[in-house]
Design a protein around this motif. Structure first.
Motif, PDB file in Angstrom:
ATOM      1  N   PHE A 116      -6.539   2.521 -10.180  1.00 21.40           N
ATOM      2  CA  PHE A 116      -6.391   1.180  -9.620  1.00 21.40           C
ATOM      3  C   PHE A 116      -4.976   0.913  -9.104  1.00 21.40           C
ATOM      4  CE2 PHE A 116     -10.087   0.798 -12.413  1.00 21.40           C
ATOM      5  CZ  PHE A 116     -10.994   0.234 -11.538  1.00 21.40           C
ATOM      6  N   ILE A 117      -4.188   1.953  -8.960  1.00 17.58           N
ATOM      7  CA  ILE A 117      -2.832   1.846  -8.419  1.00 17.58           C
ATOM      8  C   ILE A 117      -2.828   2.396  -7.004  1.00 17.58           C
ATOM      9  CG2 ILE A 117      -0.455   2.654  -8.641  1.00 17.58           C
ATOM     10  CD1 ILE A 117      -0.939   2.782 -11.678  1.00 17.58           C
ATOM     11  N   SER A 118      -2.189   1.672  -6.096  1.00 10.70           N
ATOM     12  CA  SER A 118      -2.085   2.114  -4.705  1.00 10.70           C
ATOM     13  C   SER A 118      -0.691   2.663  -4.423  1.00 10.70           C
ATOM     14  CB  SER A 118      -2.380   0.951  -3.754  1.00 10.70           C
ATOM     15  OG  SER A 118      -2.374   1.383  -2.405  1.00 10.70           O
ATOM     16  N   VAL A 119      -0.626   3.639  -3.544  1.00 15.44           N
ATOM     17  CA  VAL A 119       0.654   4.153  -3.033  1.00 15.44           C
ATOM     18  C   VAL A 119       0.721   3.754  -1.564  1.00 15.44           C
ATOM     19  CG1 VAL A 119       2.080   6.183  -2.614  1.00 15.44           C
ATOM     20  CG2 VAL A 119       0.627   6.068  -4.660  1.00 15.44           C
ATOM     21  N   ASN A 120       1.716   2.947  -1.223  1.00 15.26           N
ATOM     22  CA  ASN A 120       1.767   2.307   0.091  1.00 15.26           C
ATOM     23  C   ASN A 120       3.006   2.711   0.887  1.00 15.26           C
ATOM     24  OD1 ASN A 120      -0.410   0.558  -0.959  1.00 15.26           O
ATOM     25  ND2 ASN A 120       1.240  -0.423  -2.106  1.00 15.26           N
ATOM     26  N   THR A 121       2.928   2.486   2.184  1.00 17.23           N
ATOM     27  CA  THR A 121       4.111   2.510   3.029  1.00 17.23           C
ATOM     28  C   THR A 121       4.318   1.106   3.572  1.00 17.23           C
ATOM     29  OG1 THR A 121       2.761   3.217   4.914  1.00 17.23           O
ATOM     30  CG2 THR A 121       3.915   4.931   3.691  1.00 17.23           C
ATOM     31  N   VAL A 122       5.541   0.806   3.950  1.00 14.86           N
ATOM     32  CA  VAL A 122       5.844  -0.498   4.540  1.00 14.86           C
ATOM     33  C   VAL A 122       5.711  -0.384   6.054  1.00 14.86           C
ATOM     34  CG1 VAL A 122       7.554  -2.328   4.809  1.00 14.86           C
ATOM     35  CG2 VAL A 122       7.421  -1.055   2.650  1.00 14.86           C
ATOM     36  N   LYS A 123       4.816  -1.203   6.614  1.00 16.59           N
ATOM     37  CA  LYS A 123       4.597  -1.230   8.061  1.00 16.59           C
ATOM     38  C   LYS A 123       4.622  -2.670   8.539  1.00 16.59           C
ATOM     39  CE  LYS A 123       1.757   2.991   8.295  1.00 16.59           C
ATOM     40  NZ  LYS A 123       0.443   3.570   8.696  1.00 16.59           N
ATOM     41  N   ASN A 124       5.534  -2.967   9.450  1.00 19.79           N
ATOM     42  CA  ASN A 124       5.672  -4.320   9.989  1.00 19.79           C
ATOM     43  C   ASN A 124       5.802  -5.364   8.882  1.00 19.79           C
ATOM     44  OD1 ASN A 124       5.373  -3.387  12.704  1.00 19.79           O
ATOM     45  ND2 ASN A 124       3.153  -3.298  12.387  1.00 19.79           N
ATOM     46  N   GLY A 125       6.582  -5.008   7.871  1.00 18.38           N
ATOM     47  CA  GLY A 125       6.854  -5.941   6.791  1.00 18.38           C
ATOM     48  C   GLY A 125       5.720  -6.137   5.816  1.00 18.38           C
ATOM     49  N   GLN A 126       4.722  -5.247   5.824  1.00 19.89           N
ATOM     50  CA  GLN A 126       3.572  -5.360   4.932  1.00 19.89           C
ATOM     51  C   GLN A 126       3.368  -4.055   4.170  1.00 19.89           C
ATOM     52  OE1 GLN A 126       1.793  -8.257   4.669  1.00 19.89           O
ATOM     53  NE2 GLN A 126       3.150  -9.196   6.198  1.00 19.89           N
ATOM     54  N   PHE A 127       2.771  -4.165   2.985  1.00 15.98           N
ATOM     55  CA  PHE A 127       2.414  -2.977   2.221  1.00 15.98           C
ATOM     56  C   PHE A 127       1.044  -2.483   2.692  1.00 15.98           C
ATOM     57  CE2 PHE A 127       5.150  -5.369  -0.805  1.00 15.98           C
ATOM     58  CZ  PHE A 127       6.185  -4.444  -0.883  1.00 15.98           C
ATOM     59  N   VAL A 128       1.006  -1.258   3.155  1.00 11.68           N
ATOM     60  CA  VAL A 128      -0.213  -0.677   3.701  1.00 11.68           C
ATOM     61  C   VAL A 128      -0.501   0.621   2.946  1.00 11.68           C
ATOM     62  CG1 VAL A 128      -1.321   0.274   5.755  1.00 11.68           C
ATOM     63  CG2 VAL A 128       0.273  -1.656   5.968  1.00 11.68           C
ATOM     64  N   PRO A 129      -1.711   0.782   2.417  1.00  6.99           N
ATOM     65  CA  PRO A 129      -2.007   2.023   1.684  1.00  6.99           C
ATOM     66  C   PRO A 129      -1.818   3.251   2.562  1.00  6.99           C
ATOM     67  CG  PRO A 129      -3.751   0.384   1.351  1.00  6.99           C
ATOM     68  CD  PRO A 129      -2.864  -0.151   2.440  1.00  6.99           C
ATOM     69  N   THR A 130      -1.251   4.284   1.977  1.00  3.29           N
ATOM     70  CA  THR A 130      -1.196   5.566   2.679  1.00  3.29           C
ATOM     71  C   THR A 130      -2.627   6.059   2.893  1.00  3.29           C
ATOM     72  OG1 THR A 130      -1.112   6.769   0.588  1.00  3.29           O
ATOM     73  CG2 THR A 130       0.999   6.162   1.590  1.00  3.29           C
ATOM     74  N   ASP A 131      -2.794   7.013   3.787  1.00  2.00           N
ATOM     75  CA  ASP A 131      -4.134   7.560   4.018  1.00  2.00           C
ATOM     76  C   ASP A 131      -4.723   8.095   2.716  1.00  2.00           C
ATOM     77  OD1 ASP A 131      -3.937   6.914   6.680  1.00  2.00           O
ATOM     78  OD2 ASP A 131      -3.347   8.933   7.325  1.00  2.00           O
ATOM     79  N   TRP A 132      -3.896   8.756   1.926  1.00  2.00           N
ATOM     80  CA  TRP A 132      -4.358   9.295   0.640  1.00  2.00           C
ATOM     81  C   TRP A 132      -4.823   8.164  -0.273  1.00  2.00           C
ATOM     82  CZ3 TRP A 132      -2.598   8.451  -4.372  1.00  2.00           C
ATOM     83  CH2 TRP A 132      -3.104   9.316  -5.351  1.00  2.00           C
ATOM     84  N   ALA A 133      -4.017   7.108  -0.372  1.00  3.80           N
ATOM     85  CA  ALA A 133      -4.373   5.994  -1.261  1.00  3.80           C
ATOM     86  C   ALA A 133      -5.620   5.273  -0.782  1.00  3.80           C
ATOM     87  CB  ALA A 133      -3.205   5.019  -1.357  1.00  3.80           C
ATOM     88  N   LYS A 134      -5.736   5.090   0.534  1.00  6.26           N
ATOM     89  CA  LYS A 134      -6.910   4.399   1.061  1.00  6.26           C
ATOM     90  C   LYS A 134      -8.185   5.154   0.715  1.00  6.26           C
ATOM     91  CE  LYS A 134      -8.523   1.916   5.144  1.00  6.26           C
ATOM     92  NZ  LYS A 134      -8.218   1.555   6.553  1.00  6.26           N
ATOM     93  N   GLU A 135      -8.143   6.467   0.823  1.00  6.31           N
ATOM     94  CA  GLU A 135      -9.305   7.284   0.475  1.00  6.31           C
ATOM     95  C   GLU A 135      -9.623   7.151  -1.023  1.00  6.31           C
ATOM     96  OE1 GLU A 135     -10.663  12.012   0.419  1.00  6.31           O
ATOM     97  OE2 GLU A 135      -8.792  11.409   1.390  1.00  6.31           O
TER      98      GLU A 135
END
Length: 395
Positions: free
Chosen positions: A366-385
């Motif tokens: 239940f933990i996400s690993v994100n990157t910051v894009k346009n000032g928002q936290f967005v799940p990495t492709d790995w995390a989204k999967e």
């Protein structure tokens, strides 16, 4: 049989269906929930968001008729980001509350814990330090994912990225950071990861140049930074200024606008962990997303920004406590404790499955690993999967 309640509306309807006594064990007055958080001091940004989220949960449940036919009332105190003040705050309110939520500062939480256990006070901690629930204390439960879970989730991601060698910087004065570092060191061999640089610092540190130089001189392919509050901003800004090319990985303590705003454009591209609720907009429809939206939409309307990591913890703790009181059918502290130990509930932090041998209830999925894009936290492709699989399994 597992029980998943997607909304507070369902919770209240379930109370009515079960014929819950309006008096419970505490008569017909309000059910009083203690809330101890940092409203001044270094952890103010964390505690203030927890407070807003708990207040929202209380407003929502009271709007639906309260619990057991009674209103819920918060009794709030400030621990001033100091363990001794956490003890003072607890002693001020312990005689008038039915259960306790908080503190968010791990050092304060660890100071309050033995007192709550002594008093048989149902206590949902907002701090992720491992020591709170290892070994188990019967009345102590943790709401955020434990530091060890954040450590393991990063190691899973690091392994998936083909990274073999990392550096770790950690705050030697923060129980959260110490616990996370200890877990990362212990778990690294499981994921075939070597720690080339192991660098402690203190919360008051204002110069991280030596840390970055040690990383630059090493074979590390990523730098994992464990810290909360001001160090997270200071270190990240100095990282950008240093020109270090080794990717910086930050933990969930930075999953907030309170880190994003001072960082500004410098945050772009950085890697930051968070609870699943922080990235609810990126999840497929289902029970998990439904419960996240139940919190996120009114929080956004009320405060003008999405609920950060700390708000997710406060709201999740409230749902868990409300459901335990409903299941107990009263505010008897022993019955609430027993109800928590059999809890199976989806919250914005994920699905909790407390048991007599597990008082953390969550798992790293239940933990996400994100990157910051346009000032928002967005799940990495790995995390989204990974998160899609988790959410789909919940229905």
């Amino acid at each position: 049989m597992r029980r998943l309640l997607p909304s507070l509306v369902c919770l209240v309807l379930a109370v009515a269906a079960c014929g819950g006594s309006p008096g419970g064990s505490g008569g017909d007055g309000p059910i009083k929930v203690g809330l101890i958080v940092s409203l001044t001091g270094n952890y103010t940004p964390l505690g203030s968001e927890d407070k807003k989220a708990v207040e929202l949960a209380v407003e929502q449940v009271n709007a639906q008729g309260g619990l057991l036919g009674r209103t819920v009332e918060l009794v709030t105190r400030d621990d001033k980001t100091a363990p001794d003040q956490g003890i003072v705050a607890y002693n001020q309110i312990k005689g008038e509350i039915d259960a306790l939520i908080g503190p968010v500062f791990s050092n304060s939480a660890l100071a309050v814990e033995p007192l709550a256990q002594r008093d048989k006070m149902p206590y949902l901690s907002l701090a992720p330090a491992q020591e709170q629930v290892e070994p188990i204390k019967s009345y102590i439960f943790v709401t955020p994912a434990l530091s060890s879970m954040y450590a393991e989730r990063y190691l899973q991601y690091i392994q998936a990225q083909g990274i073999k060698t990392i550096a770790v910087a950690w705050d030697s004065k923060s129980a959260y950071s110490v616990s996370g570092h200890k877990s990362m060191v212990a778990l690294a061999p499981k994921y075939n990861v070597t720690i080339a640089v192991d660098e402690p610092y203190e919360t008051t540190n204002s110069d991280f140049s030596a840390v970055f130089q040690h990383v630059r001189d090493s074979a590390a392919e990523a730098l994992v930074f464990w810290g909360s509050g001001a160090p997270g901003v200071t270190a990240a800004k100095q990282y950008v200024a240093s020109g270090l090319k080794t990717p910086l990985f930050l933990t969930a303590s930075q999953a907030s606008k309170l880190w994003l705003e001072p960082m500004g454009r410098d945050a772009e591209g950085m890697t930051v962990q968070s609870a699943i609720g922080v990235v609810g907009d990126h999840l497929p429809a289902g029970k998990q997303k439904q419960i996240i939206d139940q919190m996120a939409k009114p929080y956004q309307q009320k405060h003008g920004y999405p609920p950060p990591q700390f708000a997710q913890d406060g709201y999740s703790a409230s749902l868990l406590l409300f459901e335990a009181i409903r299941k107990a059918g009263s505010t008897d502290k022993t019955k609430i404790q027993q109800a928590l130990e059999s809890m199976d509930l989806i919250t914005p932090n994920g699905r909790f499955r407390y048991s007599p041998t597990d008082h953390s209830g969550l798992s790293p999925e239940f933990i996400s690993v994100n990157t910051v894009k346009n000032g928002q936290f967005v799940p990495t492709d790995w995390a989204k999967e990974q998160l899609t699989k988790t959410v789909t399994a919940a229905g």
